[in-house]
Design a protein around this motif. Structure first.
Motif, PDB file in Angstrom:
ATOM      1  N   SER A  74      20.762  52.855  64.952  1.00  0.00           N
ATOM      2  CA  SER A  74      20.807  54.050  65.793  1.00  0.00           C
ATOM      3  C   SER A  74      20.379  55.278  64.998  1.00  0.00           C
ATOM      4  CB  SER A  74      22.224  54.246  66.346  1.00  0.00           C
ATOM      5  OG  SER A  74      22.328  55.453  67.076  1.00  0.00           O
ATOM      6  N   ALA A  75      20.882  55.399  63.782  1.00  0.00           N
ATOM      7  CA  ALA A  75      20.517  56.538  62.944  1.00  0.00           C
ATOM      8  C   ALA A  75      19.020  56.527  62.614  1.00  0.00           C
ATOM      9  CB  ALA A  75      21.349  56.521  61.661  1.00  0.00           C
ATOM     10  N   ARG A  76      18.473  55.350  62.381  1.00  0.00           N
ATOM     11  CA  ARG A  76      17.041  55.254  62.103  1.00  0.00           C
ATOM     12  C   ARG A  76      16.212  55.720  63.291  1.00  0.00           C
ATOM     13  NH1 ARG A  76      15.842  49.835  58.321  1.00  0.00           N
ATOM     14  NH2 ARG A  76      15.588  51.109  56.423  1.00  0.00           N
ATOM     15  N   VAL A  77      16.649  55.358  64.484  1.00  0.00           N
ATOM     16  CA  VAL A  77      15.941  55.823  65.687  1.00  0.00           C
ATOM     17  C   VAL A  77      15.910  57.345  65.712  1.00  0.00           C
ATOM     18  CG1 VAL A  77      16.042  55.953  68.206  1.00  0.00           C
ATOM     19  CG2 VAL A  77      16.406  53.755  67.050  1.00  0.00           C
ATOM     20  N   HIS A  78      17.066  57.960  65.477  1.00  0.00           N
ATOM     21  CA  HIS A  78      17.129  59.428  65.507  1.00  0.00           C
ATOM     22  C   HIS A  78      16.283  60.044  64.399  1.00  0.00           C
ATOM     23  CE1 HIS A  78      20.097  60.252  68.671  1.00  0.00           C
ATOM     24  NE2 HIS A  78      20.647  59.105  68.335  1.00  0.00           N
ATOM     25  N   SER A  79      16.275  59.404  63.240  1.00  0.00           N
ATOM     26  CA  SER A  79      15.476  59.914  62.130  1.00  0.00           C
ATOM     27  C   SER A  79      13.982  59.876  62.460  1.00  0.00           C
ATOM     28  CB  SER A  79      15.759  59.087  60.869  1.00  0.00           C
ATOM     29  OG  SER A  79      14.901  59.452  59.812  1.00  0.00           O
ATOM     30  N   VAL A  80      13.534  58.759  63.004  1.00  0.00           N
ATOM     31  CA  VAL A  80      12.122  58.627  63.367  1.00  0.00           C
ATOM     32  C   VAL A  80      11.750  59.631  64.456  1.00  0.00           C
ATOM     33  CG1 VAL A  80      10.428  57.087  64.431  1.00  0.00           C
ATOM     34  CG2 VAL A  80      11.955  56.221  62.666  1.00  0.00           C
ATOM     35  N   MET A  81      12.633  59.808  65.415  1.00  0.00           N
ATOM     36  CA  MET A  81      12.345  60.745  66.504  1.00  0.00           C
ATOM     37  C   MET A  81      12.218  62.169  65.965  1.00  0.00           C
ATOM     38  SD  MET A  81      12.195  58.892  69.288  1.00  0.00           S
ATOM     39  CE  MET A  81      12.483  59.991  70.670  1.00  0.00           C
ATOM     40  N   ALA A  82      13.084  62.528  65.015  1.00  0.00           N
ATOM     41  CA  ALA A  82      13.024  63.873  64.440  1.00  0.00           C
ATOM     42  C   ALA A  82      11.707  64.091  63.708  1.00  0.00           C
ATOM     43  CB  ALA A  82      14.201  64.086  63.497  1.00  0.00           C
ATOM     44  N   ARG A  83      11.265  63.092  62.966  1.00  0.00           N
ATOM     45  CA  ARG A  83      10.008  63.213  62.233  1.00  0.00           C
ATOM     46  C   ARG A  83       8.817  63.236  63.195  1.00  0.00           C
ATOM     47  NH1 ARG A  83      10.441  58.358  58.251  1.00  0.00           N
ATOM     48  NH2 ARG A  83       8.303  59.005  57.698  1.00  0.00           N
ATOM     49  N   ALA A  84       8.923  62.476  64.293  1.00  0.00           N
ATOM     50  CA  ALA A  84       7.846  62.500  65.288  1.00  0.00           C
ATOM     51  C   ALA A  84       7.745  63.867  65.945  1.00  0.00           C
ATOM     52  CB  ALA A  84       8.082  61.421  66.336  1.00  0.00           C
ATOM     53  N   ALA A  85       8.893  64.510  66.163  1.00  0.00           N
ATOM     54  CA  ALA A  85       8.895  65.846  66.756  1.00  0.00           C
ATOM     55  C   ALA A  85       8.154  66.823  65.851  1.00  0.00           C
ATOM     56  CB  ALA A  85      10.325  66.315  66.997  1.00  0.00           C
ATOM     57  N   GLU A  86       8.323  66.657  64.534  1.00  0.00           N
ATOM     58  CA  GLU A  86       7.624  67.518  63.584  1.00  0.00           C
ATOM     59  C   GLU A  86       6.116  67.322  63.655  1.00  0.00           C
ATOM     60  OE1 GLU A  86       9.331  66.506  59.853  1.00  0.00           O
ATOM     61  OE2 GLU A  86      11.295  67.402  60.299  1.00  0.00           O
ATOM     62  N   MET A  87       5.688  66.123  64.097  1.00  0.00           N
ATOM     63  CA  MET A  87       4.248  65.843  64.232  1.00  0.00           C
ATOM     64  C   MET A  87       3.685  66.377  65.545  1.00  0.00           C
ATOM     65  SD  MET A  87       4.076  61.922  62.818  1.00  0.00           S
ATOM     66  CE  MET A  87       2.321  61.777  63.198  1.00  0.00           C
ATOM     67  N   GLY A  88       4.557  66.884  66.415  1.00  0.00           N
ATOM     68  CA  GLY A  88       4.102  67.430  67.685  1.00  0.00           C
ATOM     69  C   GLY A  88       4.089  66.434  68.820  1.00  0.00           C
ATOM     70  N   ILE A  89       4.756  65.277  68.648  1.00  0.00           N
ATOM     71  CA  ILE A  89       4.820  64.274  69.712  1.00  0.00           C
ATOM     72  C   ILE A  89       5.787  64.741  70.795  1.00  0.00           C
ATOM     73  CG2 ILE A  89       5.392  61.888  70.272  1.00  0.00           C
ATOM     74  CD1 ILE A  89       2.968  62.035  68.539  1.00  0.00           C
ATOM     75  N   ASP A  90       5.383  64.630  72.039  1.00  0.00           N
ATOM     76  CA  ASP A  90       6.274  64.929  73.163  1.00  0.00           C
ATOM     77  C   ASP A  90       7.261  63.777  73.282  1.00  0.00           C
ATOM     78  OD1 ASP A  90       7.573  65.420  75.539  1.00  0.00           O
ATOM     79  OD2 ASP A  90       5.751  65.911  76.666  1.00  0.00           O
ATOM     80  N   LEU A  91       8.525  64.042  73.022  1.00  0.00           N
ATOM     81  CA  LEU A  91       9.528  62.982  72.948  1.00  0.00           C
ATOM     82  C   LEU A  91      10.293  62.781  74.251  1.00  0.00           C
ATOM     83  CD1 LEU A  91      11.021  63.642  69.394  1.00  0.00           C
ATOM     84  CD2 LEU A  91       9.200  62.073  70.070  1.00  0.00           C
ATOM     85  N   SER A  92       9.901  63.448  75.305  1.00  0.00           N
ATOM     86  CA  SER A  92      10.578  63.194  76.583  1.00  0.00           C
ATOM     87  C   SER A  92      10.296  61.765  77.027  1.00  0.00           C
ATOM     88  CB  SER A  92      10.086  64.173  77.654  1.00  0.00           C
ATOM     89  OG  SER A  92       8.718  63.939  77.954  1.00  0.00           O
ATOM     90  N   GLU A  93      11.297  61.149  77.679  1.00  0.00           N
ATOM     91  CA  GLU A  93      11.111  59.770  78.123  1.00  0.00           C
ATOM     92  C   GLU A  93       9.922  59.640  79.056  1.00  0.00           C
ATOM     93  OE1 GLU A  93      14.152  61.144  78.011  1.00  0.00           O
ATOM     94  OE2 GLU A  93      15.357  59.817  76.727  1.00  0.00           O
ATOM     95  N   GLN A  94       9.703  60.655  79.893  1.00  0.00           N
ATOM     96  CA  GLN A  94       8.592  60.589  80.838  1.00  0.00           C
ATOM     97  C   GLN A  94       7.258  60.548  80.103  1.00  0.00           C
ATOM     98  OE1 GLN A  94      11.064  62.750  80.813  1.00  0.00           O
ATOM     99  NE2 GLN A  94      12.185  62.505  82.751  1.00  0.00           N
ATOM    100  N   ALA A  95       7.122  61.367  79.055  1.00  0.00           N
ATOM    101  CA  ALA A  95       5.863  61.392  78.307  1.00  0.00           C
ATOM    102  C   ALA A  95       5.667  60.095  77.529  1.00  0.00           C
ATOM    103  CB  ALA A  95       5.850  62.584  77.351  1.00  0.00           C
ATOM    104  N   LEU A  96       6.736  59.618  76.908  1.00  0.00           N
ATOM    105  CA  LEU A  96       6.618  58.388  76.132  1.00  0.00           C
ATOM    106  C   LEU A  96       6.300  57.200  77.034  1.00  0.00           C
ATOM    107  CD1 LEU A  96       9.539  58.819  73.557  1.00  0.00           C
ATOM    108  CD2 LEU A  96       7.080  59.072  73.143  1.00  0.00           C
ATOM    109  N   ALA A  97       6.822  57.205  78.244  1.00  0.00           N
ATOM    110  CA  ALA A  97       6.549  56.099  79.174  1.00  0.00           C
ATOM    111  C   ALA A  97       5.081  56.043  79.560  1.00  0.00           C
ATOM    112  CB  ALA A  97       7.417  56.236  80.425  1.00  0.00           C
TER     113      ALA A  97
END
Length: 581
Positions: A455-478
């Motif tokens: 679970s912590a790894r998921v949150h860590s990856v998501m935080a780093r992806a946000a720094e790359m400018g990835i839209d992390l909303s579920e709708q965008a990822l889908a």
């Protein structure tokens, strides 16, 4: 979305089409047809037993049916191959797009992925804990509380209408013992020595009760005979113990919907009415029970009693409901209590008992069967013992209760989330070892840490992806280009996600919430394995420098894993970790 159920639907449609064409007999019963993961993943993604279970009723060879069915299944766009194996099993391999849809389904409906309509709103009463109100809850109650609460959450997630209930056993002699024990602490609060003789409860948890009694009554109860002070001390002490029990349950984040009192049944006419209901069915008679098997107790003698013909409903012997002196047995109010649950309109009853109640199961099931005319099933789950250790050695803590380790001791040492998860790492009817060192260690051998690390790894990856400018909303990822997920290891992780809805239904049907804990451990292992492979193969890393489309696809997969981990942990009553400390 339940991909296994969807593919089973494809199998059933193919069988019906073959029957319509005359290749198979019409009217075959298809209820036993399953689609499951194969025992060996090398054999494919899914397997069906259709040809095996239909061979005899169809009067055909299994492989002949399998060949016809495999040809038809291969025409579905989601199935890339359907191979006949052994005597007639069919192994299926699915197209990557099928697994991609699982990821999208988890992202489109994070709170609903895995939910089922299996229960169809059936009303289920889960009675658990139900400890005698004579002191704080002990470690055994802890396991029963976690199991019952997780089972209730699992059934709710699977579409049942669930009520959590606590039955207060406040009608027996043990509450009189509580009152006498509390009275000694009251005497102590008034400057007199407490006489905690054998048979009374010695725990210091009753000291505040004695002090509270002194604040209310002063020393006015000291010179009164027992028959005068016993009723009011009993009522006060029982209420104080229930407050303590509610506080203990709150430590585990367990909230009951209903508290029912055994004492309230006496004098209400409910016990008499329940017994008369059984009598009207010809199940109550006056008789003498057979002597106990083996060595007879010294005080045993044959006595005529009022008996319930429980053998007519599956019990090993008939049971006494009224003693020869006219007093009710402890079984009689339990019969009335379960009749009350039936009267309240529950379609299924589940009782969570301690391991020492094994001999009580059949008689209670017989009573419920008789009272409901076989309409309402009762499932009794026995909770085996918890053995406490520290670094592999038996561990004893300060026993505030006087005779046992309390729930509060365990939770304060290990924490709520660790306690809850670890209590579900064994099936309820297997003994469980709780090692305070191991449940807190950071290793793969510690299931709760391993899942929380994922679970912590998921949150860590998501935080780093946000720094790359990835839209992390579920709708965008889908909407990400999931065709970029094409490596077998990535598809295998998506396949693990596909098992979750099927796991929920199987665990709910079996009343086994530990299956969720086991699944989460396997899912965490799949995520960690993919993470580690990325150390050697850069194309498998979740963050791809300079390729936002590939990163978005991989983050969609990671986020879907997080959705399922959070969902499963919620059923277990555990908060997902955002970071490891």
């Amino acid at each position: 979305m339940n991909l296994f159920a969807d593919i089973r639907g494809v199998v059933l449609d193919a069988l019906n089409a073959l029957a319509a064409e005359g290749a198979l007999p019409r009217g075959l019963e298809l209820g036993a047809v399953t689609v499951e993961p194969p025992r060996d993943p090398a054999h494919g993604d899914m397997a069906t037993n259709a040809a095996m279970v239909l061979a005899r009723p169809a009067a055909m060879k299994p492989r002949d049916i399998a060949t016809l069915l495999a040809d038809r299944l291969a025409q579905d766009a989601r199935i890339t191959s359907a191979e006949v194996a052994g005597p007639g099993f069919i192994n299926l391999r699915l197209a990557p797009s099928a697994w991609h849809e699982v990821v999208r389904a988890a992202l489109r409906d994070p709170s609903g992925f895995g939910r089922s309509t299996q229960g169809q709103g059936v009303r289920v009463n889960v009675e658990f804990v139900s400890a005698n109100p004579t002191g704080p809850m002990h470690v055994g109650h802890t396991r029963g509380a976690v199991f019952g609460d997780a089972l209730a959450s699992l059934l709710d997630f699977a579409g049942f209408d669930v009520t959590r209930e606590y039955y207060i056993n406040d009608g027996g002699a043990q509450v009189d013992v509580l009152a006498r024990s509390a009275y000694e602490r009251y005497r102590e609060a008034n400057g007199q020595p407490a006489q905690i003789r054998e048979g009374l409860y010695p725990g210091d948890y009753l000291i505040p009760v004695g002090q509270a009694l002194r604040e209310i009554h002063g020393d006015s109860l000291l010179d009164k005979p027992e028959e005068d002070w016993l009723p009011q001390v009993r009522e006060f002490a029982t209420a104080a113990m229930m407050d303590m029990i509610r506080d203990d349950l709150a430590l585990l984040n367990v909230q009951m919907d209903v508290y029912s009192s055994e004492k309230a049944l006496y004098g209400s006419g409910r016990i008499e009415a329940a017994i008369e209901r059984l009598r009207s069915a010809g199940l109550i008679y006056e008789g003498v029970l057979e002597p106990p098997k083996g060595k007879l107790p010294d005080d045993w003698e044959a006595r005529e009693q009022t008996l319930f013909r429980s053998t007519a409903h599956g019990d090993d012997q008939d049971r006494a409901v009224r003693k020869s002196d006219g007093a009710w047995t402890y079984f009689a109010p339990d019969i009335a209590y379960h009749w009350d649950k039936i009267d309240r309109g529950f379609d299924q009853l589940i009782d969570v008992f301690g391991a020492d109640h094994g001999g009580y199961v059949k008689r209670m099931q017989a009573a419920v069967s008789a009272l409901s005319n076989g309409r309402v099933p009762l499932d009794v789950k026995l909770i085996q013992l918890v053995r406490l250790f520290k670094n592999g050695e038996p561990f004893k803590m300060s026993k505030r209760a006087g005779t046992f380790v309390t729930l509060r001791d365990v939770v304060e040492q290990a924490g709520r989330d660790v306690t809850r998860f670890h209590m579900l790492t064994r099936k309820n009817d297997a003994a469980l070892d709780f090692d305070f060192a191991r449940v807190l260690e950071q290793s793969k051998d510690n299931p709760v840490w391993y899942v929380q690390y994922a679970s912590a790894r998921v949150h860590s990856v998501m935080a780093r992806a946000a720094e790359m400018g990835i839209d992390l909303s579920e709708q965008a990822l889908a909407q990400a280009d999931l065709d970029r997920l094409d490596h077998p290891a990535e598809l295998a992780l998506a396949g693990k996600l596909a098992e979750y809805p099927r796991l929920i239904e199987a665990a709910a049907a079996a009343h086994e919430p530990h299956r969720v804990a086991f699944y989460l451990y396997d899912l965490a292992g799949s995520l960690h394995a993919l993470w580690n492979r990325g150390n050697d193969d850069q194309s498998l890393r979740f963050l791809q420098d300079g390729d936002l489309a590939a990163t978005a696809a991989k983050i969609a997969l990671v986020r879907a894993v997080g959705v399922v981990i959070s969902s499963g942990l919620a059923i277990l009553g555990v908060t997902p970790a955002k970071e490891m400390r």
